[in-house]
Design a protein around this motif. Structure first.
Motif, PDB file in Angstrom:
ATOM      1  N   SER A  17       2.011  -8.089   2.383  1.00 12.89           N
ATOM      2  CA  SER A  17       2.803  -9.169   2.129  1.00 12.89           C
ATOM      3  C   SER A  17       4.040  -9.308   2.977  1.00 12.89           C
ATOM      4  CB  SER A  17       3.064  -9.528   0.626  1.00 12.89           C
ATOM      5  OG  SER A  17       4.161 -10.558   0.561  1.00 12.89           O
ATOM      6  N   TYR A  18       4.428  -9.928   3.941  1.00  8.59           N
ATOM      7  CA  TYR A  18       5.621  -9.981   4.548  1.00  8.59           C
ATOM      8  C   TYR A  18       6.889 -10.294   3.746  1.00  8.59           C
ATOM      9  CZ  TYR A  18       3.778  -8.472   8.967  1.00  8.59           C
ATOM     10  OH  TYR A  18       3.134  -7.740  10.148  1.00  8.59           O
ATOM     11  N   ASP A  35       6.327 -15.432   6.163  1.00  8.22           N
ATOM     12  CA  ASP A  35       5.822 -15.737   4.659  1.00  8.22           C
ATOM     13  C   ASP A  35       4.407 -15.461   4.635  1.00  8.22           C
ATOM     14  OD1 ASP A  35       8.353 -16.825   4.021  1.00  8.22           O
ATOM     15  OD2 ASP A  35       8.077 -18.455   4.855  1.00  8.22           O
ATOM     16  N   VAL A  36       3.593 -14.745   5.462  1.00  8.19           N
ATOM     17  CA  VAL A  36       2.271 -14.527   5.298  1.00  8.19           C
ATOM     18  C   VAL A  36       1.975 -13.331   4.337  1.00  8.19           C
ATOM     19  CG1 VAL A  36       0.377 -13.789   6.593  1.00  8.19           C
ATOM     20  CG2 VAL A  36       1.969 -15.401   7.722  1.00  8.19           C
ATOM     21  N   SER A  37       1.030 -13.294   3.729  1.00 11.19           N
ATOM     22  CA  SER A  37       0.606 -12.593   2.622  1.00 11.19           C
ATOM     23  C   SER A  37      -0.883 -12.591   2.736  1.00 11.19           C
ATOM     24  CB  SER A  37       1.141 -12.790   1.099  1.00 11.19           C
ATOM     25  OG  SER A  37       0.672 -11.999   0.322  1.00 11.19           O
ATOM     26  N   ILE A  38      -1.770 -11.482   2.415  1.00  5.52           N
ATOM     27  CA  ILE A  38      -3.128 -11.525   2.266  1.00  5.52           C
ATOM     28  C   ILE A  38      -3.257 -10.814   0.849  1.00  5.52           C
ATOM     29  CG2 ILE A  38      -3.547 -11.475   4.514  1.00  5.52           C
ATOM     30  CD1 ILE A  38      -4.200  -8.429   4.129  1.00  5.52           C
ATOM     31  N   GLU A  39      -2.554 -10.694   0.100  1.00  3.85           N
ATOM     32  CA  GLU A  39      -2.625 -10.236  -1.182  1.00  3.85           C
ATOM     33  C   GLU A  39      -3.827 -10.704  -2.020  1.00  3.85           C
ATOM     34  OE1 GLU A  39       1.001  -9.935  -3.648  1.00  3.85           O
ATOM     35  OE2 GLU A  39       1.903  -8.109  -2.363  1.00  3.85           O
ATOM     36  N   HIS A  40      -3.953 -12.170  -1.981  1.00  9.81           N
ATOM     37  CA  HIS A  40      -5.070 -12.871  -2.692  1.00  9.81           C
ATOM     38  C   HIS A  40      -6.321 -12.654  -2.189  1.00  9.81           C
ATOM     39  CE1 HIS A  40      -4.024 -15.206   0.862  1.00  9.81           C
ATOM     40  NE2 HIS A  40      -5.314 -15.777   0.793  1.00  9.81           N
ATOM     41  N   VAL A  80       2.930  -0.815   0.473  1.00 13.65           N
ATOM     42  CA  VAL A  80       1.557  -0.687   0.540  1.00 13.65           C
ATOM     43  C   VAL A  80       0.827  -0.642  -0.934  1.00 13.65           C
ATOM     44  CG1 VAL A  80       1.850   1.008   2.575  1.00 13.65           C
ATOM     45  CG2 VAL A  80       2.077   1.830   0.492  1.00 13.65           C
ATOM     46  N   ARG A  81       1.612  -0.704  -1.536  1.00 12.77           N
ATOM     47  CA  ARG A  81       0.949  -0.934  -3.116  1.00 12.77           C
ATOM     48  C   ARG A  81      -0.208  -2.017  -3.339  1.00 12.77           C
ATOM     49  NH1 ARG A  81       5.196  -2.012  -6.501  1.00 12.77           N
ATOM     50  NH2 ARG A  81       5.900   0.315  -6.363  1.00 12.77           N
ATOM     51  N   PRO A  82      -0.079  -3.076  -2.963  1.00 16.28           N
ATOM     52  CA  PRO A  82      -1.193  -3.937  -3.126  1.00 16.28           C
ATOM     53  C   PRO A  82      -2.575  -3.654  -2.332  1.00 16.28           C
ATOM     54  CG  PRO A  82       0.861  -5.228  -2.137  1.00 16.28           C
ATOM     55  CD  PRO A  82       0.864  -3.508  -2.069  1.00 16.28           C
ATOM     56  N   TYR A  83      -2.699  -3.017  -1.339  1.00 18.59           N
ATOM     57  CA  TYR A  83      -3.801  -2.177  -0.995  1.00 18.59           C
ATOM     58  C   TYR A  83      -4.366  -1.080  -1.886  1.00 18.59           C
ATOM     59  CZ  TYR A  83      -2.706  -4.251   3.591  1.00 18.59           C
ATOM     60  OH  TYR A  83      -2.390  -5.109   4.669  1.00 18.59           O
ATOM     61  N   ARG A  84      -3.554  -0.477  -2.347  1.00 15.16           N
ATOM     62  CA  ARG A  84      -3.968   0.772  -3.626  1.00 15.16           C
ATOM     63  C   ARG A  84      -4.340  -0.060  -4.558  1.00 15.16           C
ATOM     64  NH1 ARG A  84       0.785   3.594  -3.671  1.00 15.16           N
ATOM     65  NH2 ARG A  84       1.493   2.402  -5.648  1.00 15.16           N
ATOM     66  N   GLU A  85      -3.817  -1.105  -5.284  1.00 12.67           N
ATOM     67  CA  GLU A  85      -3.910  -1.500  -6.620  1.00 12.67           C
ATOM     68  C   GLU A  85      -5.191  -2.572  -6.579  1.00 12.67           C
ATOM     69  OE1 GLU A  85      -0.304  -2.682  -8.281  1.00 12.67           O
ATOM     70  OE2 GLU A  85       0.292  -0.509  -8.461  1.00 12.67           O
ATOM     71  N   LEU A  86      -5.195  -3.368  -5.420  1.00 12.94           N
ATOM     72  CA  LEU A  86      -6.033  -4.797  -5.461  1.00 12.94           C
ATOM     73  C   LEU A  86      -7.469  -4.583  -4.607  1.00 12.94           C
ATOM     74  CD1 LEU A  86      -3.291  -7.362  -4.595  1.00 12.94           C
ATOM     75  CD2 LEU A  86      -4.199  -6.893  -6.965  1.00 12.94           C
ATOM     76  N   VAL A  87      -7.436  -3.606  -3.697  1.00  7.67           N
ATOM     77  CA  VAL A  87      -8.934  -3.479  -3.048  1.00  7.67           C
ATOM     78  C   VAL A  87      -9.700  -2.593  -3.964  1.00  7.67           C
ATOM     79  CG1 VAL A  87      -9.969  -2.117  -1.210  1.00  7.67           C
ATOM     80  CG2 VAL A  87      -7.665  -3.542  -0.893  1.00  7.67           C
TER      81      VAL A  87
END
Length: 304
Positions: A141-142, A231-236, A260-267
């Motif tokens: 997420s930027y 404003d770009v995010s790929i968390e979803h 980097v947390r979203p990669y660790r928690e969402l993948v």
């Protein structure tokens, strides 16, 4: 496993729309192991600072480097308007490269920084030939990236951030004063080696020589993101990644733990390795450990 195999087996340019994408491959596909495709950062950088990853080819994994459109050996398009440069353009370019090289049926992606976001975005589409994903030092997420840049800027030595902000407000980010202050941040959070490795210098100068893509999508520096990515995010998208994923970052990385947390928690199938002596370029700052971690992950893919 060490970084020893650097001489490419093949290199050239593949057509992409009305343009061309430059690539080099170290090793040859068809030997039983998937190709490792290296996706560089920026946007607007080049493959040069990631060249030592060709060393993994000694283990039987063909390694593909390429320069994204607008940079390095690929077609430069300095007259294109900012709206031309979109993530979708680079996703299409990656798809085209995989198909043209005949490796779309069996490959692993390693994306670094912006390239990590691009690689994860690609992986979220669940391409059938993708075997694994390595996301190194990358934002998901930027908006989060920009928030964390404020934290890192505030911790710079007295007066540095004030100089940076004065130039940013005045529109003089191309000045020597801005560059000098910018390098204080870079030496803390991008590359802590002194001097900077030649391969990193090469990519840095490529951006200086043609900043078209970097300026349009990012901005004048790593920590002042005012381009189209702001404003770009790929968390979803991350829960849709369906392959084993290795997340890498440095203890002093501009890609902080929050980044980097979203990669660790969402993948769904992800693990995270932190390089304690590194900032944004652990493959250069701690190469021996980096190659051990990378080889272990690639070998683990074979065990299913």
């Amino acid at each position: 496993m060490t970084a020893t195999a650097k001489v490419p087996s093949t290199k050239g340019r593949v057509p992409f729309r009305d343009h061309a994408t430059w690539y080099r491959m170290t090793g040859r596909p068809g030997g039983g192991r998937p190709a490792l495709v290296v996706v560089h950062g920026g946007p607007g950088s080049t493959h040069d600072y990631l060249r030592n990853l060709a060393g993994i080819a000694v283990g039987g994994w063909p390694v593909v480097h390429y320069d994204q459109l607008g940079n390095g050996g690929s077609t430069h398009l300095p007259d294109q308007p900012p709206e031309f440069w979109t993530p979708e353009l680079f996703l299409d370019e990656l798809d085209n490269l995989l198909t043209r090289l005949g490796i779309a049926g069996d490959y692993v992606l390693l994306g670094q920084s912006w390239g990590g976001m691009l690689a994860a975005w690609h992986a979220a589409g669940r391409p059938p030939g993708l075997r694994g994903l390595i996301v190194a030092d990358a934002p998901a997420s930027y908006p989060t990236w920009r928030s964390e840049m404020e934290v890192l800027r505030a911790a710079l030595p007295d007066g540095v951030d004030e100089v940076l902000r004065a130039h940013e407000a005045a529109g003089t980010t191309g000045s020597a004063g801005y560059t000098e202050a910018m390098r204080v941040f870079y030496r803390r959070h991008v590359c802590r080696l002194d001097p900077w490795p030649r391969d990193y210098d090469a990519s840095f100068m490529e951006i200086v020589n043609d900043p078209t893509v970097y300026t349009a999508m990012n901005g004048p520096s790593e920590f002042h993101v005012v381009g189209s990515l702001r404003d770009v995010s790929i968390e979803h998208l991350l829960p849709s990644v369906a392959v084993p994923t290795l997340v890498l970052s440095g203890r002093y990385d501009e890609a902080t733990d929050a980044v980097v947390r979203p990669y660790r928690e969402l993948v769904p199938d992800a693990r995270h390795v932190v390089f304690e002596e590194s900032s944004h370029l652990p493959h250069l700052e701690e190469p021996e450990r980096f190659f051990r971690v990378l080889a272990e992950f690639l070998l683990g893919l074979e065990k299913g």
